[in-house]
Write an enzyme that holds these catalytic residues in place. Sequence first.
Site, PDB file in Angstrom:
ATOM      1  CG  ASN A  88      -0.325  -0.224   2.512  1.00  0.00           C
ATOM      2  OD1 ASN A  88       0.891  -0.089   2.615  1.00  0.00           O
ATOM      3  ND2 ASN A  88      -1.096  -0.558   3.528  1.00  0.00           N
ATOM      4  NE  ARG A 121       2.243   2.389  12.115  1.00  0.00           N
ATOM      5  CZ  ARG A 121       1.757   2.183  10.888  1.00  0.00           C
ATOM      6  NH1 ARG A 121       1.278   3.183  10.172  1.00  0.00           N
ATOM      7  NH2 ARG A 121       1.734   0.965  10.372  1.00  0.00           N
ATOM      8  CD  GLN A 154      -4.348   4.108  14.025  1.00  0.00           C
ATOM      9  OE1 GLN A 154      -3.862   5.060  13.463  1.00  0.00           O
ATOM     10  NE2 GLN A 154      -4.413   2.942  13.453  1.00  0.00           N
ATOM     11  CG  HIS A 190      -4.374   3.972   9.924  1.00  0.00           C
ATOM     12  ND1 HIS A 190      -3.479   3.404  10.781  1.00  0.00           N
ATOM     13  CD2 HIS A 190      -3.748   4.010   8.731  1.00  0.00           C
ATOM     14  CE1 HIS A 190      -2.365   3.119  10.137  1.00  0.00           C
ATOM     15  NE2 HIS A 190      -2.506   3.464   8.878  1.00  0.00           N
TER      16      HIS A 190
HETATM   17  P1  NDP Z   1      10.174   1.751   3.621  1.00  0.00           P
HETATM   18  O1  NDP Z   1      10.808   0.732   4.502  1.00  0.00           O
HETATM   19  O2  NDP Z   1      10.240   1.604   2.154  1.00  0.00           O
HETATM   20  O3  NDP Z   1      10.777   3.191   3.928  1.00  0.00           O
HETATM   21  C1  NDP Z   1      11.035   3.673   5.198  1.00  0.00           C
HETATM   22  C2  NDP Z   1      12.181   4.623   5.086  1.00  0.00           C
HETATM   23  O4  NDP Z   1      12.362   5.265   6.341  1.00  0.00           O
HETATM   24  C3  NDP Z   1      13.489   3.934   4.750  1.00  0.00           C
HETATM   25  O5  NDP Z   1      14.067   4.591   3.641  1.00  0.00           O
HETATM   26  C4  NDP Z   1      14.291   4.137   6.016  1.00  0.00           C
HETATM   27  O6  NDP Z   1      15.638   4.304   5.805  1.00  0.00           O
HETATM   28  C5  NDP Z   1      13.744   5.445   6.501  1.00  0.00           C
HETATM   29  N1  NDP Z   1      14.083   5.738   7.881  1.00  0.00           N
HETATM   30  C6  NDP Z   1      14.062   4.909   8.932  1.00  0.00           C
HETATM   31  N2  NDP Z   1      14.452   5.577  10.034  1.00  0.00           N
HETATM   32  C7  NDP Z   1      14.697   6.836   9.664  1.00  0.00           C
HETATM   33  C8  NDP Z   1      15.151   7.980  10.347  1.00  0.00           C
HETATM   34  N3  NDP Z   1      15.428   7.947  11.664  1.00  0.00           N
HETATM   35  N4  NDP Z   1      15.319   9.140   9.655  1.00  0.00           N
HETATM   36  C9  NDP Z   1      15.068   9.162   8.333  1.00  0.00           C
HETATM   37  N5  NDP Z   1      14.654   8.098   7.617  1.00  0.00           N
HETATM   38  C10 NDP Z   1      14.467   6.958   8.285  1.00  0.00           C
HETATM   39  O7  NDP Z   1       8.669   1.867   4.118  1.00  0.00           O
HETATM   40  P2  NDP Z   1       7.422   2.550   3.405  1.00  0.00           P
HETATM   41  O8  NDP Z   1       7.872   3.784   2.716  1.00  0.00           O
HETATM   42  O9  NDP Z   1       6.651   1.559   2.618  1.00  0.00           O
HETATM   43  O10 NDP Z   1       6.553   2.895   4.695  1.00  0.00           O
HETATM   44  C11 NDP Z   1       7.028   3.837   5.650  1.00  0.00           C
HETATM   45  C12 NDP Z   1       6.123   3.847   6.855  1.00  0.00           C
HETATM   46  O11 NDP Z   1       4.861   4.371   6.487  1.00  0.00           O
HETATM   47  C13 NDP Z   1       5.794   2.458   7.425  1.00  0.00           C
HETATM   48  O12 NDP Z   1       6.781   2.002   8.307  1.00  0.00           O
HETATM   49  C14 NDP Z   1       4.505   2.718   8.144  1.00  0.00           C
HETATM   50  O13 NDP Z   1       4.760   3.163   9.459  1.00  0.00           O
HETATM   51  C15 NDP Z   1       3.882   3.856   7.362  1.00  0.00           C
HETATM   52  N6  NDP Z   1       2.744   3.363   6.560  1.00  0.00           N
HETATM   53  C16 NDP Z   1       1.513   3.934   6.788  1.00  0.00           C
HETATM   54  C17 NDP Z   1       0.418   3.461   6.111  1.00  0.00           C
HETATM   55  C18 NDP Z   1      -0.918   4.090   6.298  1.00  0.00           C
HETATM   56  O14 NDP Z   1      -1.929   3.471   5.958  1.00  0.00           O
HETATM   57  N7  NDP Z   1      -1.004   5.299   6.811  1.00  0.00           N
HETATM   58  C19 NDP Z   1       0.501   2.333   5.197  1.00  0.00           C
HETATM   59  C20 NDP Z   1       1.861   1.897   4.938  1.00  0.00           C
HETATM   60  C21 NDP Z   1       2.910   2.375   5.642  1.00  0.00           C
HETATM   61  P3  NDP Z   1      16.634   3.163   5.345  1.00  0.00           P
HETATM   62  O15 NDP Z   1      15.823   1.951   4.978  1.00  0.00           O
HETATM   63  O16 NDP Z   1      17.220   3.882   4.183  1.00  0.00           O
HETATM   64  O17 NDP Z   1      17.461   2.925   6.524  1.00  0.00           O
END
Ligand code: NDP
Length: 385
Positions: free
Chosen positions: A147, A285, A314, A333
Amino acid sequence: MAKILCVLYDDPVDGYPSAYARDDLPHIDRYPGGQTLPTPKGVDFTPGQLLGSVSGELGLRSFLESQGHTLVVTSDKDREGSVFDQELVDADVVISQPFWPAYLTAERIARAPKLKLAITAGIGSDHVDLDAAIAHNITVAEVTYCNSISVAEHVAMMILSLVRNYLPSYETVLKGGWNIADCVSRSYDLEGMHVGTVAAGRIGLAVLRRLHPFDVHLHYTDRYRLPREVEEQLNLTFHESAAAMVPHCDVVTINAPLHPETEGMFNDTLIGTMKRGAYLINTARAKIADRDAVVRALESGQLAGYAGDVWFPQPAPADHPWRTMPHHGMTPHISGSSLSAQARYAAGTREILECWLDGTPIRDEYLIVDKGNLAGTGAHSYSVK
Ligand code: NDP
């Protein structure tokens, strides 16, 4: 034979739908970047139907029961003595969606001696105590990418809604009004603004790509830098940290997982360094932002708007201050649970279950915790205490 406990959100208040607004879903071959969509051996549901609520059962019942497994589906997860708590004691697998999270705390994990697999039917496994999952050798898996684009579209919608003052203008129409001045006195163009994302993973990068045609200045921060050709293509400015990035931005979108590094990141101090009148969009989140600091910033005008779809806890209680704070565009959400997304995460959940039941490996990109350690996507994007 395994017992699978699945916690899903309630059916619509008027009952499970008998008809839908559209007849089918568009076909998608692959995710951006090439990852394949879920590849279960089969599915027992019609894509486009409501799968994420209790009666939808993620389309899993006939598949599991035909193999002799037990499927328990409930929405009752929070109250003392909930169905979730009662059924957890001898469950082998728990399935939960972030939209209606079954909080798998350390205490609950301690009361679930048979639990071996926690599946997130979606993305974001922070509702599972990952340290406890590691300690109890529980595999945690989520349906990576299912998603991400759904959320990116929602973010783009919310940015435009806030900046253009869409929701109050729509309210004016509902109330029979026509005061244009009321509508436009908080309405701006996005063109020319500086927009930054905290994290440029699957969602963050998709947001950047979607906003690029709006002729904005794009910024990002992440633990790892994007490839140079992507930075050049989108004309991105990289910042070493959120603290370094946000003072430059008119709009900030949060797209990082919730883990110890990000919890409470947007507090009074960080919000205080943003431009006065900046907009903050958080579909990642809720706990990445300090609840009361957001309210204070909207009341003082430090933030011109806040939108998102993530809350804590939630479902959000009726008196949660984000329901009534000024200039917000919050929804429940929902961003990652469109009917389109549901078809993908239901299929991905089935794929993970098939692998686990057959004893074959779960895709690395779906793993968050495995064999007592962060693994796969979890090892890249999460940290533990
Ligand atoms: P990804 O794993 O593709 O991306 C998460 C990114 O966050 C990675 O690039 C990671 O860095 C980066 N990251 C982690 N910690 C930090 C930090 N301290 N500072 C900066 N960047 C950081 O996940 P998605 O993009 O698919 O999803 C992201 C989040 O969105 C999910 O974890 C979830 O909480 C939320 N989400 C919400 C949804 C909703 O319905 N509202 C649905 C889906 C997701 P790297 O990997 O480069 O270390």
